[in-house]
Design an enzyme around this catalytic site. Structure first.
Site, PDB file in Angstrom:
ATOM      1  N   ARG A 106    -100.612 121.000  10.310  1.00  0.00           N
ATOM      2  CA  ARG A 106    -101.757 121.412   9.479  1.00  0.00           C
ATOM      3  C   ARG A 106    -103.009 120.915  10.190  1.00  0.00           C
ATOM      4  NH1 ARG A 106    -102.568 121.201   2.993  1.00  0.00           N
ATOM      5  NH2 ARG A 106    -101.176 122.950   3.297  1.00  0.00           N
ATOM      6  N   HIS A 133    -102.739 130.704   6.377  1.00  0.00           N
ATOM      7  CA  HIS A 133    -101.778 129.839   5.664  1.00  0.00           C
ATOM      8  C   HIS A 133    -100.490 130.651   5.438  1.00  0.00           C
ATOM      9  CE1 HIS A 133    -100.175 126.626   3.514  1.00  0.00           C
ATOM     10  NE2 HIS A 133    -100.936 126.586   2.432  1.00  0.00           N
ATOM     11  N   GLN A 136     -97.564 129.647   2.917  1.00  0.00           N
ATOM     12  CA  GLN A 136     -97.905 129.903   1.517  1.00  0.00           C
ATOM     13  C   GLN A 136     -97.581 131.350   1.147  1.00  0.00           C
ATOM     14  OE1 GLN A 136     -99.358 127.864  -0.959  1.00  0.00           O
ATOM     15  NE2 GLN A 136     -98.860 129.622  -2.241  1.00  0.00           N
ATOM     16  N   ASP A 228    -108.270 131.252  -5.074  1.00  0.00           N
ATOM     17  CA  ASP A 228    -108.109 129.988  -4.360  1.00  0.00           C
ATOM     18  C   ASP A 228    -109.447 129.246  -4.454  1.00  0.00           C
ATOM     19  OD1 ASP A 228    -107.280 127.948  -2.641  1.00  0.00           O
ATOM     20  OD2 ASP A 228    -107.588 129.119  -0.814  1.00  0.00           O
ATOM     21  N   CYS A 268    -102.654 129.462  -4.955  1.00  0.00           N
ATOM     22  CA  CYS A 268    -101.823 128.672  -4.046  1.00  0.00           C
ATOM     23  C   CYS A 268    -101.772 127.204  -4.440  1.00  0.00           C
ATOM     24  CB  CYS A 268    -102.340 128.803  -2.617  1.00  0.00           C
ATOM     25  SG  CYS A 268    -104.073 128.319  -2.464  1.00  0.00           S
ATOM     26  N   ARG A 296     -92.280 127.649  -2.573  1.00  0.00           N
ATOM     27  CA  ARG A 296     -92.651 127.057  -1.286  1.00  0.00           C
ATOM     28  C   ARG A 296     -91.432 126.401  -0.648  1.00  0.00           C
ATOM     29  NH1 ARG A 296     -97.847 125.910   0.197  1.00  0.00           N
ATOM     30  NH2 ARG A 296     -96.730 125.644   2.171  1.00  0.00           N
TER      31      ARG A 296
HETATM   32  N1   CP Z   1    -100.809 125.382  -1.435  1.00  0.00           N
HETATM   33  C1   CP Z   1    -100.736 124.370  -0.554  1.00  0.00           C
HETATM   34  O1   CP Z   1    -100.614 124.548   0.654  1.00  0.00           O
HETATM   35  O2   CP Z   1    -100.770 123.130  -1.112  1.00  0.00           O
HETATM   36  P1   CP Z   1    -100.967 121.783  -0.311  1.00  0.00           P
HETATM   37  O3   CP Z   1    -102.345 121.800   0.269  1.00  0.00           O
HETATM   38  O4   CP Z   1    -100.790 120.706  -1.349  1.00  0.00           O
HETATM   39  O5   CP Z   1     -99.930 121.698   0.768  1.00  0.00           O
HETATM   40  N1  NVA Z   2    -108.049 127.421   1.205  1.00  0.00           N
HETATM   41  C1  NVA Z   2    -107.518 126.113   0.867  1.00  0.00           C
HETATM   42  C2  NVA Z   2    -106.035 126.189   0.701  1.00  0.00           C
HETATM   43  C3  NVA Z   2    -105.381 124.900   0.280  1.00  0.00           C
HETATM   44  C4  NVA Z   2    -103.897 125.045   0.151  1.00  0.00           C
HETATM   45  C5  NVA Z   2    -107.896 125.115   1.944  1.00  0.00           C
HETATM   46  O1  NVA Z   2    -107.817 125.459   3.137  1.00  0.00           O
HETATM   47  O2  NVA Z   2    -108.278 123.994   1.600  1.00  0.00           O
END
Ligand code: CP
Ligand code: NVA
Length: 315
Positions: A106, A133, A136, A228, A268, A296
């Site tokens: 990440r 993502h 997701q 989101d 999400c 997930r």
């Molecule tokens: N939706 C999602 O990716 O959640 P986290 O940021 O908690 O991993």
């Molecule tokens: N768009 C959000 C998604 C979190 C799962 C972010 O990148 O923070």
């Protein structure tokens, strides 16, 4: 826009389109099987080690990776912090390649994932970047299939920021032939390159895509309204401006009056109280958010199984 990663020896999953449409459907079918009979797969990752590199916070992605690998008999090692920390990304990748079977990361910048992938001889999975993502969206497509059946009959409306989650939803919807509409405030539209790629995908799949600044237009006849956060991780410095720019983009009961009568709500997670979604919608019977969260786990197990296996069997 991301660069083309050419490493024929391994399959990476940095963007939704790194899997062909038929492969996405295979992974979804596998996820459904694993969900039904998880015990059948409890030794699938025996002697497999997965490295998790997390530059940003996470609940769902990090835990489902850890729990998923563990439930399938494998082992995870985790590092939290910026990449690169003490050494170049290329060297991190070439070290990990010697020890582990797969890397999930990440990252703030998608280019870090591309660098990892370029120098890795094991699959690299995008656990969220500023651009996409895709893990997701695999879980979301599984959730949609469970709830509606035929993905090609679904209209999904995304209301909010043209961000990583929206980009992945646009690409996956294009691959699988959904009808997707996005409503954003001016200045927060998805990038032109993503829209151009969606057009090519939709021409093949029979899907549709449209972008507007008008919420009513996007949610008209929608089966699903997805939203989101207005302030993604990495966008915090613009938080005040974003909250102002998005203030009319909260998904409320009124938004649902403009969609199909039985339309469902997706997010999400995490949600941000009093921002992108009203509590009355989040807590309503329309809300699929915890189905998404559960899926997930099943989806990540299936994806890793697919990437670590040849012809559906773990080597
Ligand atoms: N939706 C999602 O990716 O959640 P986290 O940021 O908690 O991993
Ligand atoms: N768009 C959000 C998604 C979190 C799962 C972010 O990148 O923070």
């Amino acid at each position: 826009m991301e660069k083309n990663i050419k490493n024929n020896r391994v399959r990476h999953y940095l963007a939704d389109t790194d899997l062909e449409p038929g492969e996405i459907l295979k992974v979804l079918a596998l996820a459904a099987k694993i969900k039904k009979q998880p015990q059948k797969y409890r030794a699938a990752f025996k002697n497999k080690t997965v490295a998790l590199l997390f530059e940003k916070l996470s609940l769902r992605t990090k835990f489902t990776l850890q729990i998923g690998v563990h439930e399938m008999g494998g082992f995870t090692v985790v590092n939290d912090g910026r990449i690169p920390d003490r050494e170049p990304v290329a060297d991190i990748a070439r070290n990990l390649t010697r020890w582990v079977d797969l890397v999930a990361a990440r990252v703030y910048s998608h280019s870090v994932l591309e660098d990892l992938a370029r120098h890795s001889e094991v699959p690299v999975v995008n656990a969220l970047s500023d651009l996409y993502h895709p893990c997701q969206i695999l879980a979301d497509m599984l959730t949609l299939k469970e709830h509606f059946g035929d993905l090609k009959k679904i209209k999904i409306a995304f209301v909010g920021d043209g961000n990583n989650v929206a980009n992945s939803l646009i690409l996956a919807s294009g691959s699988l032939g959904l009808n997707m509409a996005i409503a954003t405030p001016k200045g927060y539209e998805p990038r032109r390159q993503i829209i151009a790629r969606a057009e090519i995908l939709n021409n093949k799949s029979g899907g549709k895509f449209s972008a507007t600044h008008n919420i009513a237009e996007a949610v008209k006849n929608a089966d699903v309204i997805y939203t989101d956060t207005w302030v993604s991780m990495g966008d915090e410095k613009d938080a005040a401006k974003r909250r102002e720019d998005f203030k009319n983009f909260q998904v409320t009961t009124k938004t649902f009056k403009q969609a199909k009568p039985n339309a469902m709500f997706m997010h999400c997670l995490p949600k941000h109280p009093n921002e992108e979604v009203a509590e009355e919608v989040f807590e309503s019977a329309r809300s699929l958010v915890f189905e998404q969260a559960e899926n997930r786990l099943h989806a990540i197990k299936a994806l890793l199984f697919y990437l670590l296996s040849s012809g559906g069997k773990v080597k």
